[in-house]
Every structure is written in C-alpha cells, then in structure tokens.
Design a protein around this motif. Structure first.
Motif, PDB file in Angstrom:
ATOM      1  N   SER A  90      -8.087   9.514 -22.927  1.00 30.63           N
ATOM      2  CA  SER A  90      -6.773   9.987 -23.575  1.00 30.63           C
ATOM      3  C   SER A  90      -5.574   9.503 -22.974  1.00 30.63           C
ATOM      4  CB  SER A  90      -7.138  11.588 -22.997  1.00 30.63           C
ATOM      5  OG  SER A  90      -6.236  12.147 -23.644  1.00 30.63           O
ATOM      6  N   ALA A  91      -5.581   9.279 -21.517  1.00 32.43           N
ATOM      7  CA  ALA A  91      -4.398   9.061 -20.905  1.00 32.43           C
ATOM      8  C   ALA A  91      -3.871   7.234 -21.709  1.00 32.43           C
ATOM      9  CB  ALA A  91      -4.382   8.944 -19.633  1.00 32.43           C
ATOM     10  N   ARG A  92      -5.146   6.600 -21.730  1.00 28.35           N
ATOM     11  CA  ARG A  92      -4.951   5.063 -22.233  1.00 28.35           C
ATOM     12  C   ARG A  92      -4.678   5.461 -23.609  1.00 28.35           C
ATOM     13  NH1 ARG A  92      -6.521  -0.088 -20.864  1.00 28.35           N
ATOM     14  NH2 ARG A  92      -5.289  -1.323 -22.211  1.00 28.35           N
ATOM     15  N   GLY A  93      -5.071   6.074 -24.342  1.00 34.26           N
ATOM     16  CA  GLY A  93      -4.728   6.296 -25.946  1.00 34.26           C
ATOM     17  C   GLY A  93      -3.339   6.654 -26.116  1.00 34.26           C
ATOM     18  N   GLN A  94      -3.016   7.740 -25.154  1.00 32.18           N
ATOM     19  CA  GLN A  94      -1.289   8.039 -25.136  1.00 32.18           C
ATOM     20  C   GLN A  94      -0.498   7.324 -24.741  1.00 32.18           C
ATOM     21  OE1 GLN A  94      -1.212  11.493 -22.993  1.00 32.18           O
ATOM     22  NE2 GLN A  94      -2.331  12.985 -24.347  1.00 32.18           N
ATOM     23  N   ALA A  95      -0.899   6.131 -23.741  1.00 36.73           N
ATOM     24  CA  ALA A  95      -0.066   5.101 -23.355  1.00 36.73           C
ATOM     25  C   ALA A  95       0.013   4.095 -24.212  1.00 36.73           C
ATOM     26  CB  ALA A  95      -0.666   4.586 -21.925  1.00 36.73           C
ATOM     27  N   GLU A  96      -0.960   3.747 -25.158  1.00 43.75           N
ATOM     28  CA  GLU A  96      -1.001   2.548 -25.985  1.00 43.75           C
ATOM     29  C   GLU A  96       0.051   3.257 -27.397  1.00 43.75           C
ATOM     30  OE1 GLU A  96      -2.343  -0.568 -26.141  1.00 43.75           O
ATOM     31  OE2 GLU A  96      -2.659  -0.118 -23.787  1.00 43.75           O
ATOM     32  N   MET A  97      -0.001   4.682 -27.500  1.00 43.32           N
ATOM     33  CA  MET A  97       0.760   5.249 -28.585  1.00 43.32           C
ATOM     34  C   MET A  97       2.090   5.104 -28.229  1.00 43.32           C
ATOM     35  SD  MET A  97       0.680   6.816 -31.892  1.00 43.32           S
ATOM     36  CE  MET A  97      -0.878   7.424 -31.982  1.00 43.32           C
ATOM     37  N   ALA A  98       2.419   5.257 -26.891  1.00 44.51           N
ATOM     38  CA  ALA A  98       3.848   5.407 -26.504  1.00 44.51           C
ATOM     39  C   ALA A  98       4.426   4.003 -26.649  1.00 44.51           C
ATOM     40  CB  ALA A  98       3.824   5.980 -24.946  1.00 44.51           C
ATOM     41  N   LYS A  99       3.580   3.033 -26.294  1.00 41.81           N
ATOM     42  CA  LYS A  99       3.981   1.434 -26.569  1.00 41.81           C
ATOM     43  C   LYS A  99       4.525   1.302 -27.957  1.00 41.81           C
ATOM     44  CE  LYS A  99       0.698  -0.954 -23.372  1.00 41.81           C
ATOM     45  NZ  LYS A  99      -0.184  -1.647 -23.166  1.00 41.81           N
ATOM     46  N   LEU A 100       3.793   1.914 -29.012  1.00 36.65           N
ATOM     47  CA  LEU A 100       3.883   1.537 -30.172  1.00 36.65           C
ATOM     48  C   LEU A 100       5.195   2.544 -30.620  1.00 36.65           C
ATOM     49  CD1 LEU A 100       3.118   0.626 -33.186  1.00 36.65           C
ATOM     50  CD2 LEU A 100       1.918   2.784 -33.337  1.00 36.65           C
ATOM     51  N   THR A 101       5.271   3.744 -30.142  1.00 33.76           N
ATOM     52  CA  THR A 101       6.529   4.545 -30.953  1.00 33.76           C
ATOM     53  C   THR A 101       7.649   4.107 -30.016  1.00 33.76           C
ATOM     54  OG1 THR A 101       5.677   6.258 -29.121  1.00 33.76           O
ATOM     55  CG2 THR A 101       5.178   6.204 -31.653  1.00 33.76           C
ATOM     56  N   ASP A 102       7.899   3.813 -28.743  1.00 28.80           N
ATOM     57  CA  ASP A 102       8.813   3.350 -27.928  1.00 28.80           C
ATOM     58  C   ASP A 102       9.465   2.241 -28.609  1.00 28.80           C
ATOM     59  OD1 ASP A 102       8.303   5.297 -26.164  1.00 28.80           O
ATOM     60  OD2 ASP A 102       7.740   3.897 -24.292  1.00 28.80           O
ATOM     61  N   GLY A 103       8.841   0.971 -29.177  1.00 27.49           N
ATOM     62  CA  GLY A 103       9.488  -0.012 -29.668  1.00 27.49           C
ATOM     63  C   GLY A 103       9.991   0.327 -31.044  1.00 27.49           C
TER      64      GLY A 103
END
Length: 114
Positions: A90-103
C-alpha cells in the motif's frame, strides 16, 4: 467574435492532458503489478512477497518453526508477515502514485476518477 474559440482551445488542451494522465495511470497500474515488496515477521522466519497492488505472490517459512505445539505462533507469524507485505504494498503504491501526481502539479492525495 473569435473570443469563444479560445475557450474551445483550452478545453481541447484539458482533454489532451486528461488523456495523457489516463495513459500514465494505465502504465502505473501495469508497473504496480511488476513491483514487489516483502513483508516479514519473526525476525525473518516468515516472509511474504506481494505486488505493489497488494496481491500475495509468495510465502517463505523457515522449517524450524514447524513444531506442533507452536501451531498458533506459526499462524500468527504467517498473518503478521502477510499484513506487513500488504502495508508495504500500500505504501509503495501510494509512493508511486505520488510520483505521478507530483509531476503534474496535482494536490497530494487527490483521488483520480480512473
């Protein structure tokens, strides 16, 4: 008179951006199936592997813990390792999503419709 067309141009830009975001989200979902995390318990006696989407893909159990009188302890260790893997997924999925949305300049934690 052409003033109204400017709004259509902006709408076309937004639609193109939304399509790009959808494509990136689809790629992210594919990537999350390939990324693995490992949860463990009992100082590594039990290890559970899962995809970043949370699908359990493997379970390793050290044979030294197979003692009939310790059945409940073994069960607890297995559950703990699985829960650890799920939390890491869950944490890794959220981190990957954050990378996408932050950009993209989207607010953190924004729920996307797709």
């Amino acid at each position: 008179m052409l003033k109204g067309l400017g709004g259509l141009g902006d709408m076309a830009k937004m639609m193109k951006a939304a399509q790009g975001l959808q494509e990136k989200m689809a790629q992210l979902q594919e990537d999350l199936e390939k990324i693995t995390v490992t949860g463990e318990s009992g100082a590594g006696l039990v290890r559970a592997t899962a995809t970043a989407k949370g699908e359990l893909t493997g379970l390793e159990i050290d044979p030294s813990i197979f003692v009939a009188s310790e059945k409940e302890v073994v069960e607890d260790l297995i559950l703990a390792a699985i829960k650890d893997a799920q939390q890491k997924a869950s944490a890794r999925g959220q981190a990957e999503m954050a990378k996408l949305t932050d950009g993209m300049g989207l607010p953190a934690g924004m729920k996307l419709p797709f």
